[in-house]
Design a protein around this motif. Structure first.
Motif, PDB file in Angstrom:
ATOM      1  N   CYS A  46      70.872  82.112  33.659  1.00  0.00           N
ATOM      2  CA  CYS A  46      69.609  81.468  33.306  1.00  0.00           C
ATOM      3  C   CYS A  46      69.597  80.009  33.763  1.00  0.00           C
ATOM      4  O   CYS A  46      68.676  79.567  34.452  1.00  0.00           O
ATOM      5  N   THR A  49      69.675  79.730  37.633  1.00  0.00           N
ATOM      6  CA  THR A  49      68.416  80.139  38.245  1.00  0.00           C
ATOM      7  C   THR A  49      67.310  79.125  37.987  1.00  0.00           C
ATOM      8  O   THR A  49      66.602  78.716  38.908  1.00  0.00           O
ATOM      9  N   PHE A  53      65.534  76.769  41.021  1.00  0.00           N
ATOM     10  CA  PHE A  53      64.239  77.243  41.510  1.00  0.00           C
ATOM     11  C   PHE A  53      63.228  76.117  41.273  1.00  0.00           C
ATOM     12  O   PHE A  53      62.947  75.778  40.108  1.00  0.00           O
ATOM     13  N   GLN A 161      69.174  92.619  39.502  1.00  0.00           N
ATOM     14  CA  GLN A 161      68.574  91.281  39.548  1.00  0.00           C
ATOM     15  C   GLN A 161      67.256  91.264  38.773  1.00  0.00           C
ATOM     16  O   GLN A 161      66.967  90.315  38.041  1.00  0.00           O
ATOM     17  N   LEU A 165      66.088  88.942  35.625  1.00  0.00           N
ATOM     18  CA  LEU A 165      64.856  88.142  35.655  1.00  0.00           C
ATOM     19  C   LEU A 165      63.922  88.521  34.503  1.00  0.00           C
ATOM     20  O   LEU A 165      63.239  87.662  33.944  1.00  0.00           O
TER      21      LEU A 165
END
Length: 187
Positions: A46, A49, A53, A161, A165
């Protein structure tokens, strides 16, 4: 003398570029990311990512963060749906399974888009829509989980994945609601 001023300029630009091109993670306000990552199963994934991003790293609140996280999940689901559809066209042996996987991902995209629309006015409903997508993930895993071909392995990796997500998206929608009633479902 001309060389020293030129050299000074080049060295100055090199030093300045280090500050201007510094990794975004150093500039990230972790307050909202941490609030989201407290609500997920895989906290390191978490944090990594969401801090790397750009739309999530730049979020200025829980709602914008959730919108970005759901958007990221939608993009991945659409990409995976496209992969499943293309594989179904190319490989007759996998056509039926991959068409069903494509349908599952179309369902995930629809649920996530619905969640995105409901996020502001009804975050609980948005959270439900995200979590409902888990059923489609299990469907894909059951359809191709025992296959040993390269396309099935790729789809399973994409599905793993997607599962991660979806967990981030569920955490994000729950954080917007901020009542902690859904936290126990992911613990």
């Amino acid at each position: 003398m001309a060389c020293s001023s030129s050299c000074f300029f080049v060295v100055s630009m090199a030093i300045l570029s280090q500050f201007l091109l510094a990794p975004a993670s150093g500039l990230v306000n972790r307050k909202y990311i941490d609030a989201n990552c407290q609500r997920v199963k895989n906290k390191p994934f978490c944090v990594e990512t969401l801090t790397t991003f750009p739309p999530t790293a730049a979020a200025t609140g829980l709602l914008p963060l959730a919108e970005s996280v759901v958007g990221l999940a939608i993009a991945h689901a659409e990409k995976t749906a496209g992969f499943a559809a293309e594989t179904a066209k190319k490989d007759a042996n996998l056509k039926t399974q991959f068409n069903e996987c494509h349908d599952a991902y179309v369902g995930i995209v629809a649920s996530l888009k619905s969640a995105s629309l409901e996020l502001k006015d009804s975050p609980d409903t948005a959270n439900y829509d995200v979590m409902l997508s888990g059923d489609e993930i299990r469907r894909v895993q059951e359809l191709v989980g025992k296959n040993t071909d390269k396309s099935s392995s790729t789809l399973l990796e994409m599905t793993l994945q997607m599962e991660k997500l979806l967990d981030l998206a569920a955490g994000a929608t729950d954080a917007v609601d901020d009542d902690d009633e859904n936290t126990h479902r992911r613990a």
